[in-house]
Design an enzyme around this catalytic site. Structure first.
Site, PDB file in Angstrom:
ATOM      1  N   SER A  35      22.256 -10.696 -27.689  1.00 34.71           N
ATOM      2  CA  SER A  35      21.488  -9.658 -27.538  1.00 34.71           C
ATOM      3  C   SER A  35      21.337  -8.056 -27.269  1.00 34.71           C
ATOM      4  O   SER A  35      21.590  -7.224 -27.960  1.00 34.71           O
ATOM      5  CB  SER A  35      20.951  -9.619 -29.519  1.00 34.71           C
ATOM      6  N   ASP A 339      13.619  -3.100 -33.813  1.00 37.62           N
ATOM      7  CA  ASP A 339      14.095  -4.224 -35.380  1.00 37.62           C
ATOM      8  C   ASP A 339      12.897  -5.430 -35.073  1.00 37.62           C
ATOM      9  O   ASP A 339      12.916  -6.224 -35.259  1.00 37.62           O
ATOM     10  CB  ASP A 339      14.977  -4.406 -35.385  1.00 37.62           C
ATOM     11  N   HIS A 342      14.503  -6.392 -30.879  1.00 39.97           N
ATOM     12  CA  HIS A 342      15.206  -5.586 -29.736  1.00 39.97           C
ATOM     13  C   HIS A 342      14.406  -4.450 -29.512  1.00 39.97           C
ATOM     14  O   HIS A 342      13.832  -3.799 -30.247  1.00 39.97           O
ATOM     15  CB  HIS A 342      17.024  -5.652 -30.085  1.00 39.97           C
TER      16      HIS A 342
END
Ligand SMILES: *[C@@H]1O[C@H](CO)[C@@H](O)[C@H](O)[C@H]1NC(C)=O
Ligand SMILES: *[C@@H]1O[C@H](CO)[C@@H](O)[C@H](O)[C@H]1NC(C)=O
Ligand SMILES: *[C@@H]1O[C@H](CO)[C@@H](O)[C@H](O)[C@H]1NC(C)=O
Ligand SMILES: *[C@@H]1O[C@H](CO)[C@@H](O)[C@H](O)[C@H]1NC(C)=O
Ligand SMILES: *[C@@H]1O[C@H](CO)[C@@H](O)[C@H](O)[C@H]1NC(C)=O
Ligand SMILES: *[C@@H]1O[C@H](CO)[C@@H](O)[C@H](O)[C@H]1NC(C)=O
Length: 370
Positions: A35, A339, A342
């Protein structure tokens, strides 16, 4: 006079060469990872599979794009800033059909691991994703993709010689899954050698296929990530360092990075003509936390996240970013973390610049150019 002419000719040949002019240093970017690098593969892969996917919803994407793109961020990632800096298009996700991949393609998928899911199952680690998108799977996609730009060993080598490969970060999710199976930190660390070996073997396969510039990004400081700080919160003050991070958890990322840098040195010895780069995510995050204002992170609580549903770090396991009713701060660029897992676009921008010209890559991507 002859000497002068020679000098002049040298100057001309120098100016026609990428090392001396502002000619584009790379023709394409090939990206792999999880991610921290996914620019939209995951949301395509889970469409219709997951009942609700947070990454498809605002406020993901609120900065720069103005809409969710599948990036785990408010805006651009490190790979995006690098592409823009090199005057290349934003690296398109492999699963977004109909794109032109001649200037690069991105195989990274949210949740991806270095080790295969079978490996985890064999070790009784079962809290893992439904689909295997690990290193070997991403290399398989790369193999399939290759035929669209080159069909012979030599033509592929010629293409990849001028390409920038960014391979990772890998490992962060592997360790998270081992931890969530209730394993101790020292048990988690026992996975580092096999994670590094898998990463190194993969990098070697890309080098054998013709890659000559490859960035191997390391892990973040595990114990400074707000989700870790929330899940493994301690009542014992001595478990935290001066920055408020969980000391023992930080040793996971730290140890991984030491072993990765050893692998980089070994690869560099074996492939002396290639440029093999360690991309640092650890040091910049520590620097941000040490001196947040210097980097524009002025919200006053450096470990607090922009998009979340309450709690000491604003990370709430049952109300995460992208879920209905969970909102973002109005000024994400003043936060380090977006978040809980990240980083914000602002943090990624500083890291990308540090990878391009230093001090966060060894050697910097642009060293030798311009
Ligand atoms: C790329 O990054 C270098 C080093 O940070 C910087 O000097 C240059 O202006 C950047 N170029 C673009 C087009 O962003
Ligand atoms: C996994 O669990 C099974 C059943 O509890 C056990 O027999 C096996 O030894 C375990 N394997 C490992 C690698 O821990
Ligand atoms: C490589 O070969 C495949 C199958 O013959 C073909 O579809 C493809 O267009 C070729 N690629 C290139 C770059 O020539
Ligand atoms: C390293 O990984 C490769 C495959 O990725 C495997 O063949 C080899 O046995 C591994 N070596 C060690 C020491 O784990
Ligand atoms: C806190 O942790 C330290 C170091 O691990 C340990 O020596 C100490 O006994 C712990 N204190 C409490 C109250 O558990
Ligand atoms: C976390 O979210 C749940 C569900 O929305 C809510 O009930 C709870 O109060 C939140 N926790 C904190 C600490 O804000």
């Amino acid at each position: 006079m002859e000497q002068l002419l020679l000098c002049f000719l040298l100057l001309i040949s120098c100016f026609s060469h990428a090392y001396c002019t502002k000619e584009q240093p790379y023709n394409a970017i090939f990206s792999f990872g999880n991610s921290y690098a996914d620019t939209g593969n995951y949301i395509t892969l889970v469409k219709g599979v997951l009942p609700y996917d947070v990454f498809e919803h605002l406020p993901y994407g609120m900065t720069y794009f103005g809409q969710p793109t599948g990036r785990g961020c408010d805006g651009r990632l490190v790979v995006d800033f690098i592409a823009q800096n090199l005057s290349l298009p934003l690296v398109p996700p492999y699963f977004s059909k109909g794109q032109d991949y001649h200037k690069g393609v991105n195989f990274a998928v949210i949740g991806s691991t270095a080790l295969s899911l079978d490996y985890f199952r064999q070790h009784n680690i079962t809290n893992i994703p439904g689909t295997d998108t690990s290193i070997s799977v991403q290399l398989g996609w790369f193999d399939q993709f290759k035929t669209s730009i080159c069909n012979t060993t030599d033509s592929c080598k010629d293409y990849f010689r001028k390409s920038l490969f960014i391979f990772g970060e890998f490992g962060g999710n592997d360790y998270t899954f081992v931890l969530s199976a209730g394993k101790s930190i020292s048990e988690v660390k026992s996975y580092v050698p096999v994670v590094i070996n898998t990463t190194k073997e993969a990098a070697e396969s890309l080098l054998e296929q013709g890659a000559t510039t490859i960035v191997l990004p390391g892990n973040l400081p595990t114990g400074c990530i707000p989700i870790m700080l929330t899940l493994y919160a301690s009542t014992n003050k001595s478990d935290y360092d001066l920055l408020g991070c969980l000391k023992h958890y930080n040793t996971i990322g730290y140890y991984h990075n030491i072993k990765l840098r050893e692998a980089v040195v070994q690869l560099q010895l074996k492939y002396p003509k290639a440029k093999i780069i360690y991309g640092d995510y650890y040091e910049p995050v520590i620097n941000f936390l040490k001196n947040p204002e210097k980097f524009g992170f002025t919200n006053g609580a450096p470990l607090k996240i922009c998009c979340g549903g309450g709690g000491p770090y604003n990370y709430n396991l049952t109300a995460t970013c992208g879920q209905p009713g969970v909102s973002a701060c109005s000024n994400p660029s003043t936060y380090i973390n977006w978040d809980g897992i990240h980083l914000t676009e602002a943090a990624y921008r500083t890291i990308a610049t540090g990878w391009l010209k230093g001090p966060y890559a060894h050697p910097p991507i642009l060293s030798g150019f311009y």
